[in-house]
Design an enzyme around this catalytic site. Structure first.
Site, PDB file in Angstrom:
ATOM      1  N   LYS A  26      45.439  10.565  60.389  1.00 38.99           N
ATOM      2  CA  LYS A  26      44.223  10.441  61.198  1.00 38.99           C
ATOM      3  C   LYS A  26      43.778  11.816  61.715  1.00 38.99           C
ATOM      4  O   LYS A  26      44.531  12.804  61.612  1.00 38.99           O
ATOM      5  CB  LYS A  26      44.503   9.471  62.348  1.00 38.99           C
ATOM      6  CG  LYS A  26      44.796   8.037  61.857  1.00 38.99           C
ATOM      7  CD  LYS A  26      45.137   7.106  63.009  1.00 38.99           C
ATOM      8  CE  LYS A  26      45.345   5.680  62.515  1.00 38.99           C
ATOM      9  NZ  LYS A  26      45.745   4.767  63.606  1.00 38.99           N
ATOM     10  N   TYR A  46      38.633  -1.311  59.247  1.00 34.42           N
ATOM     11  CA  TYR A  46      39.146  -1.968  60.468  1.00 34.42           C
ATOM     12  C   TYR A  46      38.452  -3.308  60.698  1.00 34.42           C
ATOM     13  O   TYR A  46      38.192  -3.671  61.841  1.00 34.42           O
ATOM     14  CB  TYR A  46      38.952  -1.048  61.670  1.00 34.42           C
ATOM     15  CG  TYR A  46      39.922   0.125  61.694  1.00 34.42           C
ATOM     16  CD1 TYR A  46      41.302  -0.080  61.800  1.00 34.42           C
ATOM     17  CD2 TYR A  46      39.467   1.441  61.625  1.00 34.42           C
ATOM     18  CE1 TYR A  46      42.193   0.985  61.824  1.00 34.42           C
ATOM     19  CE2 TYR A  46      40.359   2.514  61.653  1.00 34.42           C
ATOM     20  CZ  TYR A  46      41.722   2.274  61.752  1.00 34.42           C
ATOM     21  OH  TYR A  46      42.615   3.330  61.779  1.00 34.42           O
ATOM     22  N   PHE A 106      38.578  -2.260  72.172  1.00 28.84           N
ATOM     23  CA  PHE A 106      38.900  -0.853  71.931  1.00 28.84           C
ATOM     24  C   PHE A 106      38.210  -0.285  70.694  1.00 28.84           C
ATOM     25  O   PHE A 106      38.313   0.903  70.413  1.00 28.84           O
ATOM     26  CB  PHE A 106      40.419  -0.643  71.855  1.00 28.84           C
ATOM     27  CG  PHE A 106      41.116  -1.365  70.713  1.00 28.84           C
ATOM     28  CD1 PHE A 106      41.110  -0.857  69.427  1.00 28.84           C
ATOM     29  CD2 PHE A 106      41.791  -2.565  70.952  1.00 28.84           C
ATOM     30  CE1 PHE A 106      41.764  -1.513  68.390  1.00 28.84           C
ATOM     31  CE2 PHE A 106      42.441  -3.232  69.917  1.00 28.84           C
ATOM     32  CZ  PHE A 106      42.431  -2.698  68.633  1.00 28.84           C
ATOM     33  N   ARG A 166      56.185   1.456  56.917  1.00 28.43           N
ATOM     34  CA  ARG A 166      55.898   0.997  58.290  1.00 28.43           C
ATOM     35  C   ARG A 166      57.046   1.371  59.234  1.00 28.43           C
ATOM     36  O   ARG A 166      56.819   1.753  60.374  1.00 28.43           O
ATOM     37  CB  ARG A 166      55.651  -0.514  58.315  1.00 28.43           C
ATOM     38  CG  ARG A 166      54.398  -0.953  57.579  1.00 28.43           C
ATOM     39  CD  ARG A 166      53.139  -0.660  58.343  1.00 28.43           C
ATOM     40  NE  ARG A 166      53.009  -1.507  59.522  1.00 28.43           N
ATOM     41  CZ  ARG A 166      51.923  -1.543  60.294  1.00 28.43           C
ATOM     42  NH1 ARG A 166      50.876  -0.780  60.023  1.00 28.43           N
ATOM     43  NH2 ARG A 166      51.881  -2.323  61.340  1.00 28.43           N
ATOM     44  N   THR A 171      52.929   0.919  66.823  1.00 27.42           N
ATOM     45  CA  THR A 171      51.523   1.335  67.030  1.00 27.42           C
ATOM     46  C   THR A 171      51.392   2.198  68.278  1.00 27.42           C
ATOM     47  O   THR A 171      50.706   3.225  68.264  1.00 27.42           O
ATOM     48  CB  THR A 171      50.619   0.081  67.180  1.00 27.42           C
ATOM     49  OG1 THR A 171      50.751  -0.694  65.987  1.00 27.42           O
ATOM     50  CG2 THR A 171      49.163   0.466  67.378  1.00 27.42           C
ATOM     51  N   ARG A 182      55.361   8.528  64.452  1.00 27.82           N
ATOM     52  CA  ARG A 182      54.682   8.432  65.754  1.00 27.82           C
ATOM     53  C   ARG A 182      55.630   8.809  66.896  1.00 27.82           C
ATOM     54  O   ARG A 182      55.214   9.447  67.866  1.00 27.82           O
ATOM     55  CB  ARG A 182      54.118   7.024  65.950  1.00 27.82           C
ATOM     56  CG  ARG A 182      52.913   6.753  65.053  1.00 27.82           C
ATOM     57  CD  ARG A 182      52.526   5.293  65.070  1.00 27.82           C
ATOM     58  NE  ARG A 182      51.323   5.033  64.296  1.00 27.82           N
ATOM     59  CZ  ARG A 182      50.986   3.843  63.829  1.00 27.82           C
ATOM     60  NH1 ARG A 182      51.779   2.793  64.060  1.00 27.82           N
ATOM     61  NH2 ARG A 182      49.888   3.673  63.135  1.00 27.82           N
ATOM     62  N   ASN A 230      47.435   7.940  67.185  1.00 26.29           N
ATOM     63  CA  ASN A 230      48.823   7.734  66.740  1.00 26.29           C
ATOM     64  C   ASN A 230      49.096   8.293  65.346  1.00 26.29           C
ATOM     65  O   ASN A 230      49.938   7.798  64.617  1.00 26.29           O
ATOM     66  CB  ASN A 230      49.195   6.247  66.866  1.00 26.29           C
ATOM     67  CG  ASN A 230      48.317   5.352  66.017  1.00 26.29           C
ATOM     68  OD1 ASN A 230      47.460   5.831  65.283  1.00 26.29           O
ATOM     69  ND2 ASN A 230      48.524   4.054  66.095  1.00 26.29           N
ATOM     70  N   HIS A 234      47.915   5.992  59.688  1.00 26.68           N
ATOM     71  CA  HIS A 234      47.734   4.573  59.370  1.00 26.68           C
ATOM     72  C   HIS A 234      48.551   4.265  58.116  1.00 26.68           C
ATOM     73  O   HIS A 234      48.604   5.088  57.201  1.00 26.68           O
ATOM     74  CB  HIS A 234      46.263   4.257  59.067  1.00 26.68           C
ATOM     75  CG  HIS A 234      46.107   2.920  58.405  1.00 26.68           C
ATOM     76  ND1 HIS A 234      46.063   1.745  59.115  1.00 26.68           N
ATOM     77  CD2 HIS A 234      46.076   2.564  57.087  1.00 26.68           C
ATOM     78  CE1 HIS A 234      45.979   0.730  58.270  1.00 26.68           C
ATOM     79  NE2 HIS A 234      45.983   1.194  57.037  1.00 26.68           N
ATOM     80  N   GLU A 285      42.824  -2.097  50.990  1.00 23.45           N
ATOM     81  CA  GLU A 285      42.632  -0.713  51.445  1.00 23.45           C
ATOM     82  C   GLU A 285      42.644   0.287  50.283  1.00 23.45           C
ATOM     83  O   GLU A 285      41.863   1.235  50.279  1.00 23.45           O
ATOM     84  CB  GLU A 285      43.714  -0.360  52.475  1.00 23.45           C
ATOM     85  CG  GLU A 285      43.563  -1.149  53.767  1.00 23.45           C
ATOM     86  CD  GLU A 285      44.769  -1.059  54.706  1.00 23.45           C
ATOM     87  OE1 GLU A 285      44.750  -1.744  55.739  1.00 23.45           O
ATOM     88  OE2 GLU A 285      45.729  -0.315  54.411  1.00 23.45           O
TER      89      GLU A 285
HETATM   90  P1  CMP Z   1      46.635   1.266  63.274  1.00 19.89           P
HETATM   91  O1  CMP Z   1      47.747   0.311  63.493  1.00 19.89           O
HETATM   92  O2  CMP Z   1      46.691   2.218  62.154  1.00 19.89           O
HETATM   93  O3  CMP Z   1      45.284   0.413  63.143  1.00 19.89           O
HETATM   94  C1  CMP Z   1      44.567  -0.016  64.264  1.00 19.89           C
HETATM   95  C2  CMP Z   1      44.407   1.154  65.184  1.00 19.89           C
HETATM   96  O4  CMP Z   1      43.701   0.873  66.354  1.00 19.89           O
HETATM   97  C3  CMP Z   1      45.795   1.568  65.668  1.00 19.89           C
HETATM   98  O5  CMP Z   1      46.485   2.161  64.626  1.00 19.89           O
HETATM   99  C4  CMP Z   1      45.440   2.444  66.828  1.00 19.89           C
HETATM  100  O6  CMP Z   1      44.966   3.725  66.396  1.00 19.89           O
HETATM  101  C5  CMP Z   1      44.265   1.655  67.392  1.00 19.89           C
HETATM  102  N1  CMP Z   1      44.659   0.691  68.423  1.00 19.89           N
HETATM  103  C6  CMP Z   1      45.352  -0.446  68.299  1.00 19.89           C
HETATM  104  N2  CMP Z   1      45.476  -1.088  69.468  1.00 19.89           N
HETATM  105  C7  CMP Z   1      44.815  -0.321  70.369  1.00 19.89           C
HETATM  106  C8  CMP Z   1      44.574  -0.446  71.763  1.00 19.89           C
HETATM  107  N3  CMP Z   1      45.016  -1.497  72.463  1.00 19.89           N
HETATM  108  N4  CMP Z   1      43.863   0.532  72.347  1.00 19.89           N
HETATM  109  C9  CMP Z   1      43.405   1.565  71.639  1.00 19.89           C
HETATM  110  N5  CMP Z   1      43.601   1.737  70.316  1.00 19.89           N
HETATM  111  C10 CMP Z   1      44.301   0.803  69.695  1.00 19.89           C
END
Ligand code: CMP
Length: 136
Positions: free
Chosen positions: A10, A50, A58, A86, A92, A103, A113, A116, A127
Site C-alpha cells: 500500500k 474493496y 471507514f 495471510r 489487520t 504488519r 497497514n 493487502h 482480485e
Molecule cells: P485489508 O485487510 O487489506 O483490506 C481492508 C482494509 O481496510 C484493511 O486492510 C485496512 O487497511 C482497512 N480497514 C479495515 N478495517 C478498518 C477500520 N475499522 N478502520 C479503518 N480502516 C480499516
C-alpha cells in the site's frame, strides 16, 4: 494445490521504502513472484477491489489512503500460498499483529497497514482478474 494470491504494498509501504524488504520475505520463503506492477489505484479500481467495504463508515478514509500514492501490486504463486501469506502478513490491526509478521514489524495502525493479501481462493480469483487480467 498450487494457488495464486494478489498482494499489494500500500502507499504507506511504498513511502517507507519497504518494497524490497516485503518482496524478499516472500521470495526467501520459496514463494514465486509471477506478476509485478507499480501503479496508482483509480477511484474505480478502489471501489471494485474493496467492494465489500464501500458501504462501511471507514471507506471514504480508506479510499483516500489507498488512492493517495503509488502501490506495488503482485501475483504470488506457490502450494497453498493464500493462507501462508495471510499468516506472514499478520492481523489487520497492525497494533495487534504478532512480531515477525509484516504488519507486526512495520506498522502500528489499522488503516495504514502496509500490505493487502487475498483472503480466500474466491477473492484471489477476483482480485488477480482485476489487477492482472493477463494472468487470470
Ligand atoms: P485489508 O485487510 O487489506 O483490506 C481492508 C482494509 O481496510 C484493511 O486492510 C485496512 O487497511 C482497512 N480497514 C479495515 N478495517 C478498518 C477500520 N475499522 N478502520 C479503518 N480502516 C480499516
Amino acid at each position: 494445490m498450487v494457488e495464486k494470491s494478489l498482494v499489494f504494498i500500500k502507499p504507506d509501504g511504498v513511502r517507507k521504502q519497504l518494497i524490497g524488504q516485503v518482496i524478499s520475505r516472500f521470495e526467501r520463503r520459496g514463494i514465486k513472484v509471477i506478476g509485478l506492477r507499480m501503479l496508482t489505484l483509480t477511484s474505480e479500481m478502489a471501489d471494485a477491489h474493496y467492494q465489500e467495504h464501500v458501504e462501511r463508515p471507514f471507506y471514504p478514509s480508506l479510499k483516500k489512503y489507498v488512492t493517495g500514492g503509488e502501490i506495488v501490486a503482485m501475483v504470488l504463486e506457490a502450494e497453498n500460498v493464500i493462507a501462508a501469506i495471510r499468516k506472514m502478513v499478520g492481523a489487520t490491526d497492525s497494533a495487534a499483529a504478532e512480531p515477525g509478521t509484516i504488519r507486526g514489524d512495520f506498522a502500528l495502525t489499522k488503516q495504514e497497514n502496509i500490505i493487502h493479501a487475498s483472503d480466500s481462493p474466491e477473492s484471489s480469483e477476483r482480485e488477480v482478474k482485476l489487477f492482472f487480467p493477463e494472468l487470470s
